[in-house]
Each structure stands twice: as C-alpha cells, then as structure tokens.
Design an enzyme around this catalytic site. Structure first.
Site, PDB file in Angstrom:
ATOM      1  N   LYS A 113      36.855  49.911  41.989  1.00 39.06           N
ATOM      2  CA  LYS A 113      38.093  49.198  42.313  1.00 39.06           C
ATOM      3  C   LYS A 113      38.928  50.089  43.200  1.00 39.06           C
ATOM      4  O   LYS A 113      38.817  51.319  43.143  1.00 39.06           O
ATOM      5  CB  LYS A 113      38.884  48.873  41.036  1.00 39.06           C
ATOM      6  CG  LYS A 113      39.816  47.694  41.190  1.00 39.06           C
ATOM      7  CD  LYS A 113      39.061  46.387  41.063  1.00 39.06           C
ATOM      8  CE  LYS A 113      39.960  45.183  41.213  1.00 39.06           C
ATOM      9  NZ  LYS A 113      39.234  43.937  40.912  1.00 39.06           N
TER      10      LYS A 113
HETATM   11  P1  NAD Z   1      46.608  36.094  44.098  1.00 39.27           P
HETATM   12  O1  NAD Z   1      47.452  37.240  44.461  1.00 39.27           O
HETATM   13  O2  NAD Z   1      46.090  35.172  45.138  1.00 39.27           O
HETATM   14  O3  NAD Z   1      47.377  35.149  43.038  1.00 39.27           O
HETATM   15  C1  NAD Z   1      48.009  35.636  41.901  1.00 39.27           C
HETATM   16  C2  NAD Z   1      48.930  34.528  41.406  1.00 39.27           C
HETATM   17  O4  NAD Z   1      49.496  34.902  40.162  1.00 39.27           O
HETATM   18  C3  NAD Z   1      50.097  34.240  42.335  1.00 39.27           C
HETATM   19  O5  NAD Z   1      50.251  32.837  42.420  1.00 39.27           O
HETATM   20  C4  NAD Z   1      51.287  34.857  41.612  1.00 39.27           C
HETATM   21  O6  NAD Z   1      52.504  34.232  41.943  1.00 39.27           O
HETATM   22  C5  NAD Z   1      50.880  34.568  40.189  1.00 39.27           C
HETATM   23  N1  NAD Z   1      51.568  35.343  39.174  1.00 39.27           N
HETATM   24  C6  NAD Z   1      51.838  36.652  39.119  1.00 39.27           C
HETATM   25  N2  NAD Z   1      52.500  36.934  37.987  1.00 39.27           N
HETATM   26  C7  NAD Z   1      52.639  35.791  37.322  1.00 39.27           C
HETATM   27  C8  NAD Z   1      53.226  35.421  36.073  1.00 39.27           C
HETATM   28  N3  NAD Z   1      53.798  36.321  35.290  1.00 39.27           N
HETATM   29  N4  NAD Z   1      53.169  34.134  35.691  1.00 39.27           N
HETATM   30  C9  NAD Z   1      52.581  33.223  36.474  1.00 39.27           C
HETATM   31  N5  NAD Z   1      52.003  33.501  37.633  1.00 39.27           N
HETATM   32  C10 NAD Z   1      52.041  34.767  38.061  1.00 39.27           C
HETATM   33  O7  NAD Z   1      45.416  36.697  43.249  1.00 39.27           O
HETATM   34  P2  NAD Z   1      43.999  36.048  42.906  1.00 39.27           P
HETATM   35  O8  NAD Z   1      42.992  36.522  43.872  1.00 39.27           O
HETATM   36  O9  NAD Z   1      44.162  34.583  42.645  1.00 39.27           O
HETATM   37  O10 NAD Z   1      43.680  36.812  41.552  1.00 39.27           O
HETATM   38  C11 NAD Z   1      44.227  36.412  40.309  1.00 39.27           C
HETATM   39  C12 NAD Z   1      43.519  37.185  39.222  1.00 39.27           C
HETATM   40  O11 NAD Z   1      42.118  36.926  39.285  1.00 39.27           O
HETATM   41  C13 NAD Z   1      43.682  38.707  39.307  1.00 39.27           C
HETATM   42  O12 NAD Z   1      43.682  39.223  37.997  1.00 39.27           O
HETATM   43  C14 NAD Z   1      42.423  39.138  40.015  1.00 39.27           C
HETATM   44  O13 NAD Z   1      42.086  40.466  39.700  1.00 39.27           O
HETATM   45  C15 NAD Z   1      41.440  38.156  39.419  1.00 39.27           C
HETATM   46  N6  NAD Z   1      40.252  37.945  40.209  1.00 39.27           N
HETATM   47  C16 NAD Z   1      40.316  37.522  41.503  1.00 39.27           C
HETATM   48  C17 NAD Z   1      39.131  37.333  42.214  1.00 39.27           C
HETATM   49  C18 NAD Z   1      39.109  36.782  43.616  1.00 39.27           C
HETATM   50  O14 NAD Z   1      38.005  36.505  44.113  1.00 39.27           O
HETATM   51  N7  NAD Z   1      40.239  36.581  44.266  1.00 39.27           N
HETATM   52  C19 NAD Z   1      37.910  37.608  41.618  1.00 39.27           C
HETATM   53  C20 NAD Z   1      37.881  37.998  40.279  1.00 39.27           C
HETATM   54  C21 NAD Z   1      39.063  38.180  39.594  1.00 39.27           C
END
Ligand code: NAD
Length: 423
Positions: A113
C-alpha cells in the site's frame, strides 16, 4: 475519487488491530507461531518527503509512504491513498490487508500500500501532477511489474495512475504497462476496472442472499460512501432491482424508505459535489445511515465506521465491507454475537484487485479482453472465494471474517514454508 475528511476517522491504531486479528487467526487455524511472527511485520517500508512547487511559487513538502507487506506468492499489489489523515501505521495495516485479499482470491500477488498525506481536493491539477511524479520518482526503485504494482485508492484516480505510468516509463526509457493498474483505457487500462470493486461486492451480496433463499428485489440496501465503489454499487444494485433506502457521503446521508432514484443521485452528486439536497429524499446524519432500517448495510467509505459504540444499534441483518477495515474488532464481536452476517473486506472488497490482476496480465501480454470476459472471469474468482470461505466457516464454526482470513493466512503460510526461509 475524493478525500474530504479533516478530523481523523481512525479511533484505534489500525496496525495494532490488524496484528490482533492475525494472532486470532493463527490460534483458530493452528498456524505456526513463528510464521505468524514473520507475517506480523512488513517486509519493506519506505518513507519519503515530496517537495512540490505550488502554483503560488512556494514549495510545500508532503510526506509519503510505500509499504510492501509480503511478496511470498508474487509481486506486491496495493493502492495509493491521497488523504490528509494518512498515517504510516495505517498504510502498513492496509498493506497487510492486501496480502490477505490477494491470497484469498488466489491471485499470484503479495500485499502493498502507499499513501501521501495531502488533501487532493485542495490541490490544482498541476500541483497534483507534480506531487504524483515526484512521489513516483522517490519510490521508483521499489515499484515495477515484477516487484510492486500500485493502483488507485481513496483520493487517487486513473489520471494519477497515468502520471505514475508515464514517470516510471520515462525513467526506464520505454512504456511499461504492467507497472501500475487502474490506468485509463487509452493507456492500457482494462475494461471493467472502474466498476470492478462494486461488481465484486454485488456478486458477494448476491451469493449470500442466495444462501438465505432471498433475491435482490426483496432487499433494502443502505450504502455508506458514494465514491468510486459506493456510486457504482448503488447503480448495479438498482439495476438488479434492489431498493436503495439510504446513501451517504462525507457531507451526510439521504434517505427514502420507498427507494432512492440512484441515477438522479449520481447526477446530483456530480453537479453539487454532495448528496445533500437530493430531491425526493430526507436528510440524515452518517450515524443515522449506519443504523437505518434495511436488510443489507454496505460500508464503502473509510476504516472503523462500525465500532463497539454503534454496532449494537445496527439493524441490517447483513453487513458488507466494500471498504478496507470498516469494522473494528470490538464492533465485529458485537455484530457476531447479534447473529448479523458480515461479508469481510478481504472477500467483499476484492473485485478491484482481481480486475487489476487482469489488467496486469493483459498489459504483460499486450492483448486486451472484452468487458463480458472480464466480468465473467471476475464472477468466477469472487464466487469461488465466497464458496471456499462459506464452507470454511461451516467447517470451523466461525465467522466469515475468520474463515476468509484463515484461508488467506494459511495460503501465505504454506507458500512461505514451501519456499523456505532465506538464506
Ligand atoms: P472514494 O474516495 O472514491 O470514495 C469514498 C467515499 O466515502 C466518498 O464519497 C466520501 O465522501 C465518503 N465518505 C468518507 N467518509 C465518510 C463518512 N464518514 N460517512 C459517509 N461517507 C463517507 O474511495 P473509493 O475508491 O470508493 O474507496 C472506498 C473504500 O473502498 C476505501 O476504504 C477503499 O480503500 C476501498 N476500496 C476501494 C477500491 C477501488 O477500487 N477504488 C478497491 C478496494 C477497496
């Protein structure tokens, strides 16, 4: 992707939690304590400072990390996070989580990471590009298609991956498609990568509902987080006929027990930057969303959203972890005692890394697949991992989380023992 929070979302040290979890897995599955001792630590960790020329002529220095947890089963794989609350220990915990995720999916990867302490929303496109190119240069000896392959995470995008690809390629003197995944399609990205994590979540929820004799049209879903994962998932679930009763982003939640118009929510969020004010919904807090009356609660935001303080008030009968580490062990214990089925992050959130693996394979072969092939292969891998986890859960009488981590840790342990300790 977005990064908006200024106060930290971390209530407990994520690395300590990951280690406690690993120790429990070791005890439950009888893994050699020497091996657990090895797996508790990260193989390599680089801390860099990133001086960036800002648009106003000043120079600002950012801190960044790249951590490789384990490479026993293949090159390391893991996203890069741009967020103001990134910590070194968080990056280490997330790197460890990637080792388990890749092993559970039977991908030939270890875990890594990266993170930079910054708020990408406050940076101009030029500043973001200079930050990304300098960060890439600082970690250039660590990454590479046979060593460590970054991908997007919170706060980073396909454009950021394109800059990483270009910086690396310029330094080695030729284009290296396999150095990073989550690239734009024009630069060797894979079709289906953008929605892959959400699709993996969809396949997991579908398989879990089938085990209970239920279907999407009978299911009410609340989703925390409306970024890459949450937004795509809401769309896919709505297409399957599920009723989306609550959505949230960092600005708050919107609810409608009769069902939210997801297409309208996507347009509203794109136009206004927030879900708040979406016509046809009532406003609520993020806490309200977690505790809302629904069948499935999907956690698609940040770590530690469900914890010992609020787990007792969750009303969903199934909690699905699309995000990494969204439930603390204290919260997890309460959910388990209450008989709530938890689909853990290593399983439910793995669709992104699976299609990243496909992108890496396509890049190495310079031969690209069609979207239906990507989705069908993703479904095969995720559903197989789900079934393996389900049967391990039944055999050991344990939770889905313990079963998923147990399978993953055993796979890494077996590979480590078989390779032998060098020298
Ligand atoms: P992103 O930055 O696109 O979206 C994150 C979202 O969470 C945003 O809409 C933000 O406003 C919201 N958020 C933050 N704090 C919040 C809260 N307290 N309450 C409600 N909403 C809140 O990120 P993403 O890529 O969608 O990733 C989200 C999660 O999934 C992360 O934990 C990331 O590590 C995990 N993840 C992402 C991927 C990927 O392919 N993008 C893959 C595996 C895991």
């Amino acid at each position: 992707m977005s990064a908006t929070e200024t106060s930290t979302h971390l209530r407990e040290n994520p690395l300590s939690l990951a280690r406690v979890q690993l120790a429990r897995v070791g005890e439950t599955f009888g893994v050699d304590s020497n091996l657990i001792g090895v797996l508790k630590s990260c193989k390599k960790s680089v801390e860099v400072s990133i001086p960036v020329l800002m648009d106003n002529g000043s120079v600002r220095v950012f801190d960044g990390y790249r951590v490789i947890h384990n490479v026993t089963r293949g090159p390391a794989k893991g996203g890069i996070r741009y967020h103001p609350n990134v910590t070194h220990e968080e990056v280490k915990a997330l790197a460890m989580g990637m080792t388990w995720k890749c092993a559970l999916m039977s991908l030939p990867f270890g875990g890594a990471k990266g993170g930079v302490i910054c708020d990408p929303k406050e940076l101009s496109a030029g500043e973001l590009e200079r930050l990304t190119r300098r960060y890439t240069t600082e970690i250039i000896n660590e990454i590479g298609p046979e060593k460590d392959i970054p991908a997007p995470d919170v706060g980073t995008s396909a454009q950021v991956m394109a800059w990483i690809f270009d910086t690396y390629s310029m330094n080695v003197g030729h284009s290296v498609l396999g150095v990073v995944t989550g690239k734009p399609l024009a630069l060797g990205g894979s079709v289906g990568r953008d929605g892959a994590t959400a699709r993996g979540v969809l396949y997991c929820i579908r398989t879990a509902l089938q085990k209970e004799g239920r279907r999407f049209p009978d299911t009410r879903v609340a989703i925390q987080g409306f970024g890459t994962v949450g937004r795509n998932l809401a769309r896919l679930l709505a297409e399957e006929g599920a009723r989306i009763v609550a959505l949230s982003d960092s600005g708050g939640a919107v609810v409608n027990s009769y069902g939210i118009d997801v297409a309208a929510a996507i347009v509203h969020k794109a136009e206004h930057g927030v879900l708040r004010g979406l016509p046809g919904t009532e406003e609520a807090t993020n806490d309200d969303l977690l505790e809302s009356d629904c069948d499935v609660l999907v956690l698609a935001a940040l770590e530690q959203a469900v914890n010992a303080d609020n787990a007792g008030r969750i009303r969903a009968h199934m909690v699905c972890e699309a995000a990494n580490g969204p439930t603390t062990p204290g919260g997890d214990e309460i959910l388990e005692d209450r008989g709530i089925l938890v689909l853990p992050d290593a399983l439910a959130g793995a669709g992104g890394v699976v299609v990243s693996y496909f992108e890496w394979v396509q890049g190495l072969q310079e031969y690209f697949w069609k979207e239906y092939e990507v989705n069908a292969k993703l479904n095969d891998i995720v559903v197989r991992a789900f079934e393996e986890t389900w049967s391990t859960r039944e055999r050991f009488g344990t939770s889905m989380r313990m079963a998923a981590y147990g399978l993953a840790v055993q796979r890494v342990a077996e590979a480590t023992t078989t390779r032998g300790l060098y020298p």
